[in-house]
Motif scaffolding. Structure first.
Motif, PDB file in Angstrom:
ATOM      1  N   LEU A  94      -6.852   0.612  -3.371  1.00 55.57           N
ATOM      2  CA  LEU A  94      -6.785  -0.095  -2.090  1.00 55.57           C
ATOM      3  C   LEU A  94      -6.305   0.818  -0.972  1.00 55.57           C
ATOM      4  O   LEU A  94      -6.792   0.744   0.155  1.00 55.57           O
ATOM      5  N   SER A  95      -5.350   1.658  -1.286  1.00 59.62           N
ATOM      6  CA  SER A  95      -4.785   2.523  -0.248  1.00 59.62           C
ATOM      7  C   SER A  95      -5.827   3.474   0.315  1.00 59.62           C
ATOM      8  O   SER A  95      -5.905   3.689   1.535  1.00 59.62           O
ATOM      9  N   ALA A  96      -6.668   4.041  -0.551  1.00 59.95           N
ATOM     10  CA  ALA A  96      -7.707   4.958  -0.081  1.00 59.95           C
ATOM     11  C   ALA A  96      -8.702   4.239   0.813  1.00 59.95           C
ATOM     12  O   ALA A  96      -9.110   4.749   1.872  1.00 59.95           O
ATOM     13  N   TRP A  97      -9.097   3.024   0.419  1.00 63.18           N
ATOM     14  CA  TRP A  97     -10.055   2.271   1.214  1.00 63.18           C
ATOM     15  C   TRP A  97      -9.454   1.862   2.556  1.00 63.18           C
ATOM     16  O   TRP A  97     -10.084   2.013   3.603  1.00 63.18           O
ATOM     17  N   VAL A  98      -8.236   1.356   2.555  1.00 64.40           N
ATOM     18  CA  VAL A  98      -7.610   0.906   3.802  1.00 64.40           C
ATOM     19  C   VAL A  98      -7.402   2.081   4.758  1.00 64.40           C
ATOM     20  O   VAL A  98      -7.633   1.960   5.968  1.00 64.40           O
ATOM     21  N   VAL A 105      -5.520  -4.158   7.763  1.00 60.49           N
ATOM     22  CA  VAL A 105      -5.519  -4.245   6.307  1.00 60.49           C
ATOM     23  C   VAL A 105      -6.313  -5.462   5.851  1.00 60.49           C
ATOM     24  O   VAL A 105      -7.146  -5.369   4.924  1.00 60.49           O
ATOM     25  N   ARG A 106      -6.093  -6.597   6.489  1.00 59.14           N
ATOM     26  CA  ARG A 106      -6.806  -7.818   6.087  1.00 59.14           C
ATOM     27  C   ARG A 106      -8.308  -7.677   6.341  1.00 59.14           C
ATOM     28  O   ARG A 106      -9.135  -8.117   5.535  1.00 59.14           O
ATOM     29  N   ALA A 107      -8.678  -7.052   7.447  1.00 60.45           N
ATOM     30  CA  ALA A 107     -10.105  -6.851   7.742  1.00 60.45           C
ATOM     31  C   ALA A 107     -10.744  -5.908   6.731  1.00 60.45           C
ATOM     32  O   ALA A 107     -11.870  -6.136   6.280  1.00 60.45           O
ATOM     33  N   ALA A 108     -10.026  -4.846   6.363  1.00 62.87           N
ATOM     34  CA  ALA A 108     -10.563  -3.881   5.402  1.00 62.87           C
ATOM     35  C   ALA A 108     -10.804  -4.535   4.049  1.00 62.87           C
ATOM     36  O   ALA A 108     -11.862  -4.346   3.428  1.00 62.87           O
ATOM     37  N   ILE A 109      -9.828  -5.305   3.574  1.00 61.78           N
ATOM     38  CA  ILE A 109      -9.966  -5.951   2.269  1.00 61.78           C
ATOM     39  C   ILE A 109     -11.037  -7.033   2.316  1.00 61.78           C
ATOM     40  O   ILE A 109     -11.827  -7.191   1.369  1.00 61.78           O
ATOM     41  N   THR A 110     -11.088  -7.783   3.407  1.00 59.39           N
ATOM     42  CA  THR A 110     -12.126  -8.806   3.563  1.00 59.39           C
ATOM     43  C   THR A 110     -13.509  -8.194   3.416  1.00 59.39           C
ATOM     44  O   THR A 110     -14.360  -8.699   2.672  1.00 59.39           O
ATOM     45  N   HIS A 111     -13.729  -7.103   4.121  1.00 53.61           N
ATOM     46  CA  HIS A 111     -15.059  -6.490   4.101  1.00 53.61           C
ATOM     47  C   HIS A 111     -15.413  -5.973   2.709  1.00 53.61           C
ATOM     48  O   HIS A 111     -16.516  -6.223   2.201  1.00 53.61           O
ATOM     49  N   ALA A 112     -14.481  -5.266   2.092  1.00 57.08           N
ATOM     50  CA  ALA A 112     -14.768  -4.690   0.776  1.00 57.08           C
ATOM     51  C   ALA A 112     -14.975  -5.776  -0.279  1.00 57.08           C
ATOM     52  O   ALA A 112     -15.874  -5.658  -1.127  1.00 57.08           O
ATOM     53  N   GLN A 113     -14.174  -6.839  -0.233  1.00 52.22           N
ATOM     54  CA  GLN A 113     -14.332  -7.917  -1.214  1.00 52.22           C
ATOM     55  C   GLN A 113     -15.662  -8.639  -1.011  1.00 52.22           C
ATOM     56  O   GLN A 113     -16.354  -8.966  -1.983  1.00 52.22           O
ATOM     57  N   PHE A 114     -16.031  -8.867   0.236  1.00 47.42           N
ATOM     58  CA  PHE A 114     -17.308  -9.531   0.506  1.00 47.42           C
ATOM     59  C   PHE A 114     -18.470  -8.705  -0.019  1.00 47.42           C
ATOM     60  O   PHE A 114     -19.389  -9.244  -0.661  1.00 47.42           O
ATOM     61  N   ALA A 117      -1.223   4.951   3.751  1.00 49.01           N
ATOM     62  CA  ALA A 117      -2.182   3.912   4.146  1.00 49.01           C
ATOM     63  C   ALA A 117      -1.531   2.907   5.091  1.00 49.01           C
ATOM     64  O   ALA A 117      -2.161   2.444   6.055  1.00 49.01           O
ATOM     65  N   THR A 118      -0.292   2.550   4.828  1.00 46.55           N
ATOM     66  CA  THR A 118       0.430   1.624   5.693  1.00 46.55           C
ATOM     67  C   THR A 118       0.568   2.194   7.100  1.00 46.55           C
ATOM     68  O   THR A 118       0.340   1.497   8.098  1.00 46.55           O
ATOM     69  N   ALA A 119       0.953   3.476   7.173  1.00 44.60           N
ATOM     70  CA  ALA A 119       1.101   4.114   8.480  1.00 44.60           C
ATOM     71  C   ALA A 119      -0.231   4.181   9.217  1.00 44.60           C
ATOM     72  O   ALA A 119      -0.298   3.945  10.434  1.00 44.60           O
ATOM     73  N   ALA A 120      -1.308   4.485   8.491  1.00 46.74           N
ATOM     74  CA  ALA A 120      -2.635   4.562   9.114  1.00 46.74           C
ATOM     75  C   ALA A 120      -3.069   3.205   9.653  1.00 46.74           C
ATOM     76  O   ALA A 120      -3.615   3.099  10.761  1.00 46.74           O
ATOM     77  N   ALA A 121      -2.815   2.146   8.889  1.00 48.21           N
ATOM     78  CA  ALA A 121      -3.191   0.799   9.326  1.00 48.21           C
ATOM     79  C   ALA A 121      -2.349   0.355  10.519  1.00 48.21           C
ATOM     80  O   ALA A 121      -2.862  -0.279  11.454  1.00 48.21           O
ATOM     81  N   ASP A 122      -1.061   0.685  10.508  1.00 43.91           N
ATOM     82  CA  ASP A 122      -0.195   0.332  11.642  1.00 43.91           C
ATOM     83  C   ASP A 122      -0.647   1.049  12.909  1.00 43.91           C
ATOM     84  O   ASP A 122      -0.676   0.456  13.997  1.00 43.91           O
ATOM     85  N   GLU A 123      -0.978   2.327  12.775  1.00 44.78           N
ATOM     86  CA  GLU A 123      -1.439   3.087  13.931  1.00 44.78           C
ATOM     87  C   GLU A 123      -2.761   2.532  14.459  1.00 44.78           C
ATOM     88  O   GLU A 123      -2.959   2.417  15.675  1.00 44.78           O
ATOM     89  N   LEU A 160       0.836  -1.195   0.000  1.00 44.89           N
ATOM     90  CA  LEU A 160       0.000   0.000   0.000  1.00 44.89           C
ATOM     91  C   LEU A 160       0.872   1.246   0.000  1.00 44.89           C
ATOM     92  O   LEU A 160       2.093   1.165   0.168  1.00 44.89           O
ATOM     93  N   SER A 161       0.249   2.385  -0.142  1.00 41.45           N
ATOM     94  CA  SER A 161       0.973   3.641  -0.066  1.00 41.45           C
ATOM     95  C   SER A 161       1.533   3.811   1.347  1.00 41.45           C
ATOM     96  O   SER A 161       1.001   3.248   2.309  1.00 41.45           O
ATOM     97  N   PRO A 162       2.602   4.583   1.502  1.00 42.45           N
ATOM     98  CA  PRO A 162       3.150   4.818   2.852  1.00 42.45           C
ATOM     99  C   PRO A 162       2.111   5.389   3.812  1.00 42.45           C
ATOM    100  O   PRO A 162       2.096   5.045   4.992  1.00 42.45           O
TER     101      PRO A 162
END
Length: 397
Positions: A270-274, A201-210, A46-52, A42-44
């Motif tokens: 993906l980065s915007a959604w995550v 990140v995994r939860a965000a993608i799971t929800h959007a894909q579902f 989005a990665t930082a936001a997910a880590d936080e 992901l973008s830096p």
């Protein structure tokens, strides 16, 4: 690469449809890619936001485990389920839900949300073991718990999302054709089963894909949001609590839908959604912390109220005896905010007369409120101040 399938629509029954909905024509169903089991780069930002967000969730979990708030998770589940139903357009007060749950009857909306409560608990308890492989059957069972009136199973017909009428020709989004659903949902089950990488990140993608697959005729939104908690629990991000993420989605459905739309772009953003999902997770954690503080303070307040009431009427001792039924009731109000004479007698092992005396005293102290039926008969007692805190979406706006 995702792609679209051009299909023809002709309404099977035109009775009662508007002129526009009676029209036949072609539409394009969206077919997403299968998910690679490894999380994407992901973008830096989005990665930082997910880590936080993951760090904040871990801190919340530790806080709740150390605070001794025994019933906080129960309240969070109910808040999450009510907000999830609001996203679906079903408005329901926490009190109405709690009364329907206690008395085992109510209107359709209340019973639907109760089913969602149980399904959410099922998602946490039954699917949280990280060793267990999540299957398509597990996801089908989860949806069926949420929508028990429907026959269990993946959809075998085309569905669609939004739009001004009752036709895919006017829909906001058209999920994949039913022939693609088994393959895509099997891949999603494999993706959920993995626990490596950032759980947010995994939860965000799971929800959007579902939600993109939309594998069921109904109950997709609530099932998809329940899967968020499954992923977070499986990854050990949260062991003691459920974050009320639907309270954030319900407060800003436009942003929520916009995030899902970004996920479905080609190429997917993906980065915007995550990043958006991570922000919702953080705000949910803040709501949970506030609820924890509020309930602890409220439990202290109602004990003071009871003592003040007993002193005002000259009752001795002003402090109820340790182990008394009235203190047992107070200890469980956060988890059981609606009670009856029979439930108190059964759950605390006292006579109906003793249960009645305790409930009347708590009502006179202003801690409980009587609820009557249309004939004027008292059917239950409710802790309205506890119930008010469940309605986090309205309380935190």
């Amino acid at each position: 690469m995702p792609y679209t399938v051009e299909l023809h629509w002709s309404p099977p029954n035109t009775a009662g449809l508007s002129r526009k909905d009676r029209a036949s024509g072609t539409y394009h169903a969206y077919v997403p890619d299968e998910l690679p089991l490894k999380l994407p780069t992901l973008s830096p930002e989005a990665t930082a936001a997910a880590d936080e967000a993951a760090l904040i969730l871990a801190r919340l979990d530790e806080r709740i485990r150390s605070s001794g708030s025994r019933y906080l998770n129960h309240l969070l589940i109910r808040s999450e389920s009510i907000s999830s139903s609001w996203i679906e357009g079903n408005r329901l007060s926490p009190k109405k839900l709690a009364i329907a749950e206690r008395l085992q009857h109510g209107d359709r909306v209340a019973l639907d949300v109760i089913a969602n409560v149980r399904a959410t608990e099922h998602a946490i308890d039954a699917l949280s073991d990280p060793v267990r492989q999540v299957t398509v059957a597990d996801i089908v069972d989860l949806q069926h718990a949420i929508e028990p009136r429907l026959e269990p199973g993946l959809r075998t017909e085309q569905n669609w999302v939004g739009g001004p009428g009752n036709s895919p020709l006017r829909a906001d989004f058209i999920p994949p054709p039913p022939s693609e659903v088994p393959r895509l949902i099997a891949n999603l089950a494999d993706f959920i089963s993995c626990t490596d990488g950032n759980p947010v990140v995994r939860a965000a993608i799971t929800h959007a894909q579902f939600e993109t697959i939309h594998p069921f005729i109904d109950g997709n939104g609530r099932t998809g949001r329940a899967l968020v908690h499954t992923v977070l629990k499986r990854s050990d991000a949260l062991r003691s609590a459920l974050v009320p993420i639907s309270t954030v989605f319900a407060a800003d459905t436009k942003a929520y839908i916009g995030g899902l739309t970004a996920f479905r772009r080609d190429p997917a953003d993906l980065s915007a959604w995550v990043a958006s999902f991570a922000e919702a997770a953080e705000r949910s954690a803040e709501s949970a912390v506030h609820l924890d503080e509020d309930i602890i303070a409220l439990d202290q307040t109602i004990r003071t109220d009871l003592v003040d009431h007993r002193r005002s009427i000259g009752k001795s001792p002003v402090q109820p005896r340790s182990g008394s039924v009235i203190l047992k009731i107070l200890d469980r109000l956060a988890r059981e905010p609606v009670i009856t004479i029979d439930s108190v007698a059964t759950e605390h092992g006292v006579t109906p007369a003793a249960a009645h005396r305790a409930l009347v005293e708590l009502a006179e102290a202003g801690i409980l409120r009587k609820t009557k039926n249309h004939k004027g008969k008292i059917v239950c007692y409710s802790a309205d101040r506890h119930l008010a805190y469940v309605e986090l979406t309205e309380a935190r706006r």
